[in-house]
Design a protein around this motif. Sequence first.
Motif, PDB file in Angstrom:
ATOM      1  N   SER A  26       2.135   9.167  -1.629  1.00  0.00           N
ATOM      2  CA  SER A  26       1.404   8.805  -0.402  1.00  0.00           C
ATOM      3  C   SER A  26       1.025  10.061   0.393  1.00  0.00           C
ATOM      4  N   GLY A  27       1.775  11.159   0.164  1.00  0.00           N
ATOM      5  CA  GLY A  27       1.472  12.404   0.865  1.00  0.00           C
ATOM      6  C   GLY A  27       1.996  12.450   2.289  1.00  0.00           C
ATOM      7  N   GLY A  28       2.523  11.328   2.763  1.00  0.00           N
ATOM      8  CA  GLY A  28       2.952  11.276   4.168  1.00  0.00           C
ATOM      9  C   GLY A  28       4.443  11.416   4.371  1.00  0.00           C
ATOM     10  N   GLY A  29       5.160  11.803   3.321  1.00  0.00           N
ATOM     11  CA  GLY A  29       6.615  11.919   3.446  1.00  0.00           C
ATOM     12  C   GLY A  29       7.274  10.553   3.473  1.00  0.00           C
ATOM     13  N   GLU A  69      13.017   6.374  -8.211  1.00  0.00           N
ATOM     14  CA  GLU A  69      11.732   5.661  -8.160  1.00  0.00           C
ATOM     15  C   GLU A  69      11.052   5.821  -6.803  1.00  0.00           C
ATOM     16  N   GLU A  70      11.850   5.852  -5.745  1.00  0.00           N
ATOM     17  CA  GLU A  70      11.278   5.846  -4.392  1.00  0.00           C
ATOM     18  C   GLU A  70      10.624   7.188  -4.044  1.00  0.00           C
ATOM     19  N   ILE A  71      11.264   8.272  -4.441  1.00  0.00           N
ATOM     20  CA  ILE A  71      10.762   9.596  -4.043  1.00  0.00           C
ATOM     21  C   ILE A  71       9.351   9.848  -4.590  1.00  0.00           C
ATOM     22  N   GLY A  85       0.761  -1.249   0.000  1.00  0.00           N
ATOM     23  CA  GLY A  85       0.000   0.000   0.000  1.00  0.00           C
ATOM     24  C   GLY A  85       0.787   1.292   0.000  1.00  0.00           C
ATOM     25  N   GLY A  86       2.103   1.224  -0.189  1.00  0.00           N
ATOM     26  CA  GLY A  86       2.880   2.475  -0.254  1.00  0.00           C
ATOM     27  C   GLY A  86       4.326   2.230   0.084  1.00  0.00           C
ATOM     28  N   LEU A  87       5.061   3.308   0.286  1.00  0.00           N
ATOM     29  CA  LEU A  87       6.477   3.178   0.658  1.00  0.00           C
ATOM     30  C   LEU A  87       6.808   4.270   1.671  1.00  0.00           C
ATOM     31  N   ASP A  88       7.237   3.853   2.863  1.00  0.00           N
ATOM     32  CA  ASP A  88       7.578   4.814   3.917  1.00  0.00           C
ATOM     33  C   ASP A  88       9.083   4.966   4.108  1.00  0.00           C
ATOM     34  N   VAL A  89       9.790   3.833   4.025  1.00  0.00           N
ATOM     35  CA  VAL A  89      11.231   3.860   4.285  1.00  0.00           C
ATOM     36  C   VAL A  89      11.946   3.066   3.203  1.00  0.00           C
TER      37      VAL A  89
END
Length: 253
Positions: A133-136, A125-127, A82-86
């Motif tokens: 996601s809008g959450g940084g 790609e990651e950025i 569902g997204g990428l945080d780290v």
Amino acid sequence: MRGLDGTVALISGASSGIGRATATRFAEEGASVVVADIDAEGGEETISRIANDGGEATFVETDVTDQDDVASAVETAVDAYGGLDVAFNNAGIEGEQVGFGDQSNDNWERVVGINLSGVFYAMREEIPAMLESGGGGSIVNTASIAGILGFPNLSPYVASKHGVVGLTRSAAVEFAADGIRVNAVLPGVIDTPMVQRSGEADPESTEQTVAAIPADRLGEPEEIASTVAWLGSDDAAYVTGQPITVDGGYSVQ
Ligand code: NAD
């Protein structure tokens, strides 16, 4: 939020050494982990160890020099979790250890291709996935004390790791206002297969290396993993653009 619980992390070079220890630590803290590596056998081993401990991980066979592979690894994080945080961009090689004049173009291109271009392709790609996601998010790149110091017979490696520090600083400044932090971890000499290989080739060199480390021992991969876990979490919310050395004092003598 503190710690990594509920986050999604992509970790390259996680079939071995520092990457595997970090994937394990992240899963223990409750992150869902995408393990990306060119070594499929080692990658499957990492995710099966994590699953046995009750954690969540998926392996994606990835050559970090292949832009399509890198894009698929990021896509897997988004599709599966569902997204990428780290993101921990950690895959790397030491290359041939020979004098400056004996360095081949092939070795230069391989080392710089994996250690530096690989990190650039990954961040590119990651950025956008983190922005989406809008959450940084938090990106940690593996440099080395060779990212701030010179070492003989390792010129492509040293140049590539200095480059990783530069990429880290540039991206940190560019995306700080978007809530994306970008830092580099700079390990000293850590007891992983990379270092064990050169120790086997020349046992005296390990003794000499340890003698030059103020802490009087090699570092453990788990000691890098704990630093990356901190940088990945909101505990490091105001830390960006930093080369963080974890080296038992090697670089400050
Ligand atoms: P390692 O050899 O145990 O692990 C490196 C991993 O990178 C392996 O799983 C390997 O398959 C993977 N890899 C290599 N080429 C790849 C590619 N093209 N695509 C995807 N994956 C690839 O070594 P390690 O010590 O865990 O090293 C991890 C990182 O730490 C490297 O960037 C290394 O330069 C850096 N580092 C290590 C030390 C040390 O003392 N061990 C010190 C400073 C920096």
